[in-house]
Write an enzyme that holds these catalytic residues in place. Structure first.
Site, PDB file in Angstrom:
ATOM      1  CD  GLU A 232       7.194  -3.911   0.089  1.00 21.03           C
ATOM      2  OE1 GLU A 232       6.008  -3.596  -0.028  1.00 21.03           O
ATOM      3  OE2 GLU A 232       7.910  -3.535   1.026  1.00 21.03           O
ATOM      4  CB  CYS A 266       1.357  -2.878  -5.915  1.00 19.69           C
ATOM      5  SG  CYS A 266       2.503  -1.565  -5.521  1.00 19.69           S
TER       6      CYS A 266
END
Ligand code: NAD
Length: 518
Positions: A232, A266
């Site tokens: 990720e 993010c």
């Protein structure tokens, strides 16, 4: 022994000096985890799921202390610590306690040709896995992996970021307080070197959240042992604002999407692509709303924006802002640090050449958003997709079906229409990206399947159907002829299929008579 100085990023105050885990201990930590895991795997999934409800209770009991700890070590406002980290973890426990046993039960596979047999998928734990996480969501990110990991029957060696290790230690304590066996979750303290050592010791799988650069190193290191990885990684998430958008709604969405957690997400909106007909009004509205936000340390009370957590990230901001200033970008707000450099003033940047600048193309991971415009939907889609990342994209419009049509053209793991960022914290929806954002999913059923091995079990429907298959040895001419005729049943034309039946039946009869193997 190497130590870490853990600091409050808003004040610089040292919170604790902490010994790093000795890399020579890693082997024995794996061995101990493996012993505990073998017993844990025997606990029925329903019972493991029930333990998540005890964990949920523990989180509620400790919520104020935890908010304080997260805010002190990471620098975010206490409200964000409570809602985005702890409450989201409470939701995680709630969802997976209820859905986990259903997701992990055997899954039958409808059979095509072999109707006399049945097949199903059976899920079993991976073993001892490694979870490595960053500093921006020091509680929720590991909780996502740990909740799913233990539910699936694994033991976990977990390395929090060296910037936020106290929260990592607290997480292990919370699991133990909730009644999970000691040694099921082990927090390993240290920097990237100890993370690399964890991978060398061949965990069953590595779950990594962090930067693209580290993700590449991890994938390379894991390939030595063919260790599977979930990555990720970064994002440069676009928000498309269509001409029909409600401006008040769009500017509020952009404000929260770009500046919550001081943009250190993010999934943060880092690029806004707004229709040229409303661009000026949009910019003015966003600027006005940004001016009302309060920035400061959590000790100063109710702030909207906290401190910059990671010292080195400030170098990224500095270099991107400098380039933008040197190249004549238009700063609508911010663009400088506070006197003590603990805070970056929230920054909106635009201008004719914005799309050529690093601040528009490279991940910033801070309270900075770059704005550009578009004329046609095709141009907006092309601009949104022009990125090496593909985590989250958002579309703001009054016409939801038009928004959906655009969503289906965007290269991202998630597209939200008239919402921003928050699905990263939803346990029931999958989270993950495409392109250099990585691969694998967390949360949802898809995420839980990342934590198990899949075993396919294939059996006769009943003992009445146990006979030798006709394709077994020895091969004979009648066997060939029967099968050859059988293939005719796959013709597109029903006439040809029906015509194939008598010769096939004749061959089959002879096959059974002459070679009674079945
Ligand atoms: P980072 O890659 O520097 O560090 C992340 C973790 O990896 C830390 O625990 C670090 O100690 C460890 N590490 C560093 N080198 C290692 C090595 N060689 N082997 C094993 N472990 C190693 O990232 P960061 O600065 O902590 O976090 C910011 C990044 O995380 C941003 O790029 C952000 O986009 C990304 N992120 C992604 C998601 C997502 O869901 N996609 C979520 C949060 C953050």
């Amino acid at each position: 022994m190497e130590t870490l100085s853990v600091r409050n990023p808003a004040t610089g105050e040292v919170l604790r000096e902490l010994a790093q885990t000795d890399s020579r201990e890693i082997r024995s930590l794996y061995e101990r985890a493996s012993e505990v895991q073998k017993k844990w795997a025997l606990v029925p999934v329903k019972e493991r799921a029930r333990k998540l409800l005890d964990l949920r209770e523990t989180l509620i009991n400790r919520i104020d202390d935890l908010s304080e700890l997260i805010s002190n070590e990471n620098g975010k406002p206490r409200f964000e610590a409570m809602t985005n980290e702890i409450f989201a973890s409470i939701e995680l426990c709630t969802y997976f306690a209820a859905q986990g046993p259903k997701i992990l039960r055997n899954e039958s596979i409808p059979m095509g040709l072999m109707k006399h047999r049945s097949s199903y998928l059976n899920y079993w734990p991976l073993g001892v896995i490694t979870v490595i996480t960053p500093w921006n969501y020091p509680f929720l990110l590991p909780m996502g992996e740990l909740v799913m990991g233990v539910l699936a029957g694994n033991a976990i060696l977990f390395k929090p970021s060296e910037i936020t290790p106290l929260i990592g230690i607290k997480i292990q304590e919370l699991f133990e307080e909730a009644g999970f066996p000691k040694g099921l979750i082990t927090t390993v303290i240290g920097d990237g070197k100890i993370g690399a050592t964890l991978i060398e010791h061949k965990p069953a799988k590595v779950f990594f959240t962090g930067s693209v650069a580290t993700g590449k190193k991890i994938m390379k290191a894991a390939s030595d042992n063919l260790t599977p990885v979930n990555l990720e990684l970064g994002g440069k998430d676009p928000m498309i604002v269509l001409a029909d958008a409600d401006l008040d709604f769009a500017t509020s969405a952009a404000l929260w999407g770009a500046f919550s957690n001081s943009g250190q997400i993010c999934a943060s909106i880092e690029r806004i692509i707004v229709h040229e007909s409303i661009a000026e009004e949009f910019k003015a509205g966003l600027q006005a709303k940004l001016a009302t936000l309060r920035q400061g340390s959590s000790r100063e009370g109710n702030n909207d924006l906290g401190a910059i957590t990671f010292e080195k990230q400030k170098d990224v901001y500095e270099s991107q802002i400098k380039q933008a200033k040197d190249r004549g970008a238009e700063f609508l707000s911010g663009g400088s640090f506070s006197a003590d450099r603990c805070f970056l003033r929230p920054t909106i940047v635009a201008g004719k050449n914005i799309e050529e600048l690093d601040i528009y193309n490279e991940e910033t991971f801070g309270p900075v958003v770059a704005i550009t415009t578009f004329k046609s939907v095709d141009e907006a889609v092309e601009k949104a997709n022009r990125s090496k990342y593909g985590l989250l994209a958002s579309v703001i419009t009054r016409n939801i079906s038009h928004g959906e049509a655009i969503a289906k053209r965007l290269e991202a793991g998630t597209v939200t229409i008239n919402e921003v960022v928050y699905t990263a914290g939803l346990p029931e929806t999958p989270w993950g990206g495409v392109k250099e954002t990585g691969f694998g999913r967390k949360h949802s059923a898809r995420g839980l399947y990342e934590f198990v091995n899949t075993r396919h079990i294939h059996k006769p429907k009943s003992s009445l159907f146990v006979f030798k298959s006709f394709w077994w040895f020895p091969y004979t001419p009648f066997q060939y002829a029967t099968f050859r005729q059988f293939v005719e049943f796959y013709r597109n034309s029903w006439f040809l299929r029906i015509r194939a039946f008598p010769p096939w039946a004749w061959n089959l009869l002879h096959f059974l008579k002459r070679e009674p193997r079945i």
